[in-house]
Design a protein around this motif. Structure first.
Motif, PDB file in Angstrom:
ATOM      1  N   ALA A  81      17.008  -3.607  -7.305  1.00 19.38           N
ATOM      2  CA  ALA A  81      16.394  -2.822  -6.232  1.00 19.38           C
ATOM      3  C   ALA A  81      17.055  -3.126  -4.890  1.00 19.38           C
ATOM      4  O   ALA A  81      17.336  -2.217  -4.098  1.00 19.38           O
ATOM      5  CB  ALA A  81      14.897  -3.102  -6.162  1.00 19.38           C
ATOM      6  N   LEU A  82      17.303  -4.410  -4.637  1.00 23.77           N
ATOM      7  CA  LEU A  82      17.910  -4.787  -3.362  1.00 23.77           C
ATOM      8  C   LEU A  82      19.341  -4.291  -3.233  1.00 23.77           C
ATOM      9  O   LEU A  82      19.862  -4.167  -2.123  1.00 23.77           O
ATOM     10  CB  LEU A  82      17.864  -6.308  -3.184  1.00 23.77           C
ATOM     11  CG  LEU A  82      16.460  -6.915  -3.066  1.00 23.77           C
ATOM     12  CD1 LEU A  82      16.543  -8.431  -2.950  1.00 23.77           C
ATOM     13  CD2 LEU A  82      15.718  -6.325  -1.878  1.00 23.77           C
ATOM     14  N   GLY A  83      19.982  -3.974  -4.350  1.00 21.35           N
ATOM     15  CA  GLY A  83      21.340  -3.449  -4.327  1.00 21.35           C
ATOM     16  C   GLY A  83      21.412  -1.944  -4.203  1.00 21.35           C
ATOM     17  O   GLY A  83      22.499  -1.362  -4.276  1.00 21.35           O
ATOM     18  N   SER A  94       0.826  -1.216   0.000  1.00 25.45           N
ATOM     19  CA  SER A  94       0.000   0.000   0.000  1.00 25.45           C
ATOM     20  C   SER A  94       0.856   1.261   0.000  1.00 25.45           C
ATOM     21  O   SER A  94       0.543   2.249   0.672  1.00 25.45           O
ATOM     22  CB  SER A  94      -0.945   0.003   1.214  1.00 25.45           C
ATOM     23  OG  SER A  94      -0.220  -0.096   2.419  1.00 25.45           O
ATOM     24  N   ALA A  95       1.934   1.223  -0.757  1.00 23.62           N
ATOM     25  CA  ALA A  95       2.813   2.392  -0.891  1.00 23.62           C
ATOM     26  C   ALA A  95       3.669   2.204  -2.130  1.00 23.62           C
ATOM     27  O   ALA A  95       3.868   1.075  -2.604  1.00 23.62           O
ATOM     28  CB  ALA A  95       3.702   2.552   0.346  1.00 23.62           C
ATOM     29  N   ASN A  96       4.173   3.303  -2.648  1.00 20.55           N
ATOM     30  CA  ASN A  96       5.110   3.238  -3.766  1.00 20.55           C
ATOM     31  C   ASN A  96       6.543   3.176  -3.243  1.00 20.55           C
ATOM     32  O   ASN A  96       6.820   3.529  -2.094  1.00 20.55           O
ATOM     33  CB  ASN A  96       4.939   4.439  -4.693  1.00 20.55           C
ATOM     34  CG  ASN A  96       3.671   4.355  -5.528  1.00 20.55           C
ATOM     35  OD1 ASN A  96       2.738   5.123  -5.349  1.00 20.55           O
ATOM     36  ND2 ASN A  96       3.630   3.412  -6.458  1.00 20.55           N
ATOM     37  N   LEU A  97       7.448   2.707  -4.099  1.00 21.92           N
ATOM     38  CA  LEU A  97       8.843   2.489  -3.722  1.00 21.92           C
ATOM     39  C   LEU A  97       9.755   3.414  -4.522  1.00 21.92           C
ATOM     40  O   LEU A  97       9.538   3.635  -5.721  1.00 21.92           O
ATOM     41  CB  LEU A  97       9.238   1.033  -3.989  1.00 21.92           C
ATOM     42  CG  LEU A  97      10.691   0.677  -3.669  1.00 21.92           C
ATOM     43  CD1 LEU A  97      10.845   0.394  -2.187  1.00 21.92           C
ATOM     44  CD2 LEU A  97      11.158  -0.533  -4.492  1.00 21.92           C
ATOM     45  N   PHE A  98      10.783   3.925  -3.853  1.00 23.46           N
ATOM     46  CA  PHE A  98      11.861   4.676  -4.502  1.00 23.46           C
ATOM     47  C   PHE A  98      13.189   4.073  -4.082  1.00 23.46           C
ATOM     48  O   PHE A  98      13.335   3.563  -2.964  1.00 23.46           O
ATOM     49  CB  PHE A  98      11.815   6.151  -4.099  1.00 23.46           C
ATOM     50  CG  PHE A  98      10.696   6.931  -4.737  1.00 23.46           C
ATOM     51  CD1 PHE A  98      10.910   7.693  -5.875  1.00 23.46           C
ATOM     52  CD2 PHE A  98       9.425   6.882  -4.201  1.00 23.46           C
ATOM     53  CE1 PHE A  98       9.882   8.399  -6.464  1.00 23.46           C
ATOM     54  CE2 PHE A  98       8.378   7.587  -4.780  1.00 23.46           C
ATOM     55  CZ  PHE A  98       8.615   8.354  -5.922  1.00 23.46           C
ATOM     56  N   ALA A  99      14.178   4.136  -4.986  1.00 24.39           N
ATOM     57  CA  ALA A  99      15.492   3.565  -4.716  1.00 24.39           C
ATOM     58  C   ALA A  99      16.571   4.487  -5.267  1.00 24.39           C
ATOM     59  O   ALA A  99      16.383   5.115  -6.320  1.00 24.39           O
ATOM     60  CB  ALA A  99      15.610   2.183  -5.359  1.00 24.39           C
ATOM     61  N   LEU A 105      16.591   2.992   0.102  1.00 26.47           N
ATOM     62  CA  LEU A 105      15.236   2.615  -0.279  1.00 26.47           C
ATOM     63  C   LEU A 105      14.261   3.382   0.619  1.00 26.47           C
ATOM     64  O   LEU A 105      14.511   3.530   1.814  1.00 26.47           O
ATOM     65  CB  LEU A 105      14.988   1.117  -0.100  1.00 26.47           C
ATOM     66  CG  LEU A 105      15.575   0.118  -1.098  1.00 26.47           C
ATOM     67  CD1 LEU A 105      15.207  -1.296  -0.663  1.00 26.47           C
ATOM     68  CD2 LEU A 105      15.072   0.376  -2.502  1.00 26.47           C
ATOM     69  N   PHE A 106      13.152   3.845   0.042  1.00 24.77           N
ATOM     70  CA  PHE A 106      12.111   4.430   0.880  1.00 24.77           C
ATOM     71  C   PHE A 106      10.759   4.276   0.208  1.00 24.77           C
ATOM     72  O   PHE A 106      10.661   4.057  -1.005  1.00 24.77           O
ATOM     73  CB  PHE A 106      12.403   5.903   1.211  1.00 24.77           C
ATOM     74  CG  PHE A 106      12.423   6.850   0.043  1.00 24.77           C
ATOM     75  CD1 PHE A 106      11.265   7.510  -0.378  1.00 24.77           C
ATOM     76  CD2 PHE A 106      13.604   7.116  -0.635  1.00 24.77           C
ATOM     77  CE1 PHE A 106      11.294   8.398  -1.431  1.00 24.77           C
ATOM     78  CE2 PHE A 106      13.645   8.008  -1.701  1.00 24.77           C
ATOM     79  CZ  PHE A 106      12.482   8.658  -2.101  1.00 24.77           C
ATOM     80  N   LEU A 107       9.714   4.365   1.023  1.00 26.29           N
ATOM     81  CA  LEU A 107       8.336   4.258   0.556  1.00 26.29           C
ATOM     82  C   LEU A 107       7.667   5.621   0.598  1.00 26.29           C
ATOM     83  O   LEU A 107       7.996   6.469   1.429  1.00 26.29           O
ATOM     84  CB  LEU A 107       7.540   3.283   1.425  1.00 26.29           C
ATOM     85  CG  LEU A 107       8.055   1.860   1.573  1.00 26.29           C
ATOM     86  CD1 LEU A 107       7.085   1.035   2.413  1.00 26.29           C
ATOM     87  CD2 LEU A 107       8.292   1.201   0.220  1.00 26.29           C
TER      88      LEU A 107
END
Length: 271
Positions: free
Chosen positions: A222-224, A176-181, A228-230
């Motif tokens: 993404a894991l690298g 229930s949120a978007n992801l930024f990396a 990372l934030f939502l």
């Protein structure tokens, strides 16, 4: 407090297409007092959703008036706006005349510890994937069964959210949120052209940080990431502390985005 088609009540017809087929849209809007800093973006997404579903758009001035009524004296709350196609005959064919059902309800803002904005949250890696459907991608339609099934996967309260991919193992979002990396010094967010929701907080970040790249994002890449934030229109900007055994530290980019969030009119949460 809840209004249905402008009236104080709490039930809709059993023949409503929103109940029968998930035929409708919703917006979840954060209010600070009588102010909703992202109201215009919510209305823009709602209009896009109505066009996509071939529904008549609601009167935004009327929605604002009803929102003010249900918010009342709440100092901080979440407004849920639900719009269905209304009552119709059995079957998938559209009714001869569409009379949408409009539900506007306000709920107290959930308590969120300020420590989560400082230290970050842990994400669970979900096995449930999101299916491709470009016609529905981006909009906030009523069918959220994929998200429900993804959220069922964990009960450990140490996980605040779940990371969800598509069938190609590309990260799409949290449940229930978007992801930024931050990847190789570049702010990146997954594309939601095939599945997922184009969040209004995400749109606000893209508007404020035009260098952010929108693209397909494989899970391993993404894991690298270095950060990372939502982003969520209700919860705001949450750093990611860990995904499984991979640990992250909130860095300068997430802090800059958090500052922008506060400048929009959303204060830091309190424990």
């Amino acid at each position: 407090m809840m209004l249905i088609d402008g009236q104080l009540r709490e039930s809709v017809s059993a023949l409503d297409r929103g109940l029968s087929y998930g035929d409708g849209l919703f917006e979840t809007i954060r209010f600070e007092g009588k102010v909703a800093p992202l109201w215009a973006r919510h209305m823009q997404r709602l209009a896009i959703g109505c066009e996509r579903l071939r529904m008549p758009p609601p009167d935004s001035a009327l929605l604002w008036q009803e929102a003010q009524t249900v918010v009342g004296n709440l100092q901080r709350c979440v407004l849920r706006l639900t719009l269905t196609r209304g009552v119709g005959q059995r079957g998938y064919a559209l009714p001869d005349e569409t009379l949408p059902t409009r539900i506007v309800a306000a709920f107290p803002m959930p308590a969120i510890s300020a420590n989560l904005y400082i230290d970050g949250i842990r994400l669970y890696r979900c096995e449930t994937t999101l299916a491709d459907q470009p016609l529905l991608a981006g909009i906030k339609h009523l069918n959220r069964l994929e998200q429900v099934l993804a959220r069922v996967e964990w009960t450990d309260p140490s996980f605040a959210e779940g990371l969800v991919c598509d069938s190609r193992r590309h990260v799409v979002s949290a449940t229930s949120a978007n992801l930024f990396a931050m990847i190789d010094g570049e702010l990146t967010t997954p594309s939601v052209d095939r599945c997922g929701v184009a969040g209004v907080a995400r749109a606000a970040i893209l508007g404020a940080f035009p260098g952010c790249r929108v693209r397909d994002l494989p899970i391993d890449e993404a894991l690298g990431a270095s950060e990372l934030f939502l982003s969520s229109s209700v919860r705001g900007i949450l750093p990611v502390q860990a995904v499984g055994d991979t640990v992250y530290a909130p860095g300068p980019v997430v802090r800059a985005v958090q500052r922008h969030w506060r400048e929009l009119g959303f204060p830091m949460e309190q424990a």
